[in-house]
Scaffold this motif. Sequence first.
Motif, PDB file in Angstrom:
ATOM      1  N   VAL A 124       0.811  -1.039   0.681  1.00 51.21           N
ATOM      2  CA  VAL A 124       0.176   0.006  -0.260  1.00 51.21           C
ATOM      3  C   VAL A 124       1.097   1.482  -0.024  1.00 51.21           C
ATOM      4  O   VAL A 124       1.927   1.807   0.735  1.00 51.21           O
ATOM      5  N   ASP A 125       0.676   2.179  -1.298  1.00 47.65           N
ATOM      6  CA  ASP A 125       1.714   3.215  -1.179  1.00 47.65           C
ATOM      7  C   ASP A 125       1.066   3.632   0.189  1.00 47.65           C
ATOM      8  O   ASP A 125      -0.085   4.597   0.706  1.00 47.65           O
ATOM      9  N   SER A 126       2.278   4.728   1.167  1.00 49.99           N
ATOM     10  CA  SER A 126       1.988   5.033   1.986  1.00 49.99           C
ATOM     11  C   SER A 126       3.386   6.764   2.374  1.00 49.99           C
ATOM     12  O   SER A 126       3.804   6.304   1.116  1.00 49.99           O
ATOM     13  N   GLU A 127       2.646   7.870   2.918  1.00 49.21           N
ATOM     14  CA  GLU A 127       3.330   8.468   3.693  1.00 49.21           C
ATOM     15  C   GLU A 127       3.733   9.013   5.072  1.00 49.21           C
ATOM     16  O   GLU A 127       2.898   8.436   5.295  1.00 49.21           O
ATOM     17  N   VAL A 128       5.188   8.856   5.813  1.00 49.91           N
ATOM     18  CA  VAL A 128       5.367   8.836   6.828  1.00 49.91           C
ATOM     19  C   VAL A 128       5.290  10.424   7.007  1.00 49.91           C
ATOM     20  O   VAL A 128       5.679  11.321   6.387  1.00 49.91           O
ATOM     21  N   VAL A 129       4.482  11.162   8.315  1.00 47.57           N
ATOM     22  CA  VAL A 129       4.513  11.993   8.516  1.00 47.57           C
ATOM     23  C   VAL A 129       4.945  12.388   9.739  1.00 47.57           C
ATOM     24  O   VAL A 129       4.830  11.916  10.896  1.00 47.57           O
ATOM     25  N   SER A 130       5.836  13.095  10.097  1.00 47.48           N
ATOM     26  CA  SER A 130       6.109  14.153  11.280  1.00 47.48           C
ATOM     27  C   SER A 130       5.100  14.785  12.317  1.00 47.48           C
ATOM     28  O   SER A 130       4.311  15.201  11.866  1.00 47.48           O
ATOM     29  N   GLU A 131       5.657  14.105  13.758  1.00 48.42           N
ATOM     30  CA  GLU A 131       4.346  14.080  14.397  1.00 48.42           C
ATOM     31  C   GLU A 131       4.864  15.860  15.335  1.00 48.42           C
ATOM     32  O   GLU A 131       3.864  16.882  15.412  1.00 48.42           O
ATOM     33  N   ASN A 132       6.190  16.579  14.925  1.00 50.10           N
ATOM     34  CA  ASN A 132       6.438  17.929  15.331  1.00 50.10           C
ATOM     35  C   ASN A 132       6.223  18.522  13.859  1.00 50.10           C
ATOM     36  O   ASN A 132       6.447  19.299  13.586  1.00 50.10           O
TER      37      ASN A 132
END
Length: 152
Positions: free
Chosen positions: A129-137
Amino acid sequence: MAVVFLLYLVAEVAAVWAVASLIGFLPTLGVLLAGAFLGSWLARREGGKAARAFMTTARSGRSPHAEITNGMLVGLGGLLILIPGFVSDVFGLLLLLPPTRAVVRKAWVRRIEKRAPVGYPAQGRVIVVDSEVVSENRGDQDPPPRMIIDSQ
């Protein structure tokens, strides 16, 4: 389903009636009790074998699908043995005997595979599954957009 249950009850009563008219009432009760004892012994023996086979397969790291279905069929056979009557005893004993259980298991698995949804992934197939990691900061950035799901 009610019709099937009614037909089953009629078949059980007819089988008990036929055996009782051939050999008598008390011998019929004796045969039913002997079948229950034999079936419970066989269910306990085959259930233990199925549990040991499951543990061996699971420890070896292989998929225990066959062992799980064997265990389920042994459980069903044991349940059918507990139900009083000749018809249920015959079907229960057939499920407890390894050769007939293997035939039933193959037919059952084939039917399940045929009824599985088309998009169901095959065993061993990986879906990416194509996904993207996003920082919480995020600091002073805007909050992430919320997904709205329309349930229509």
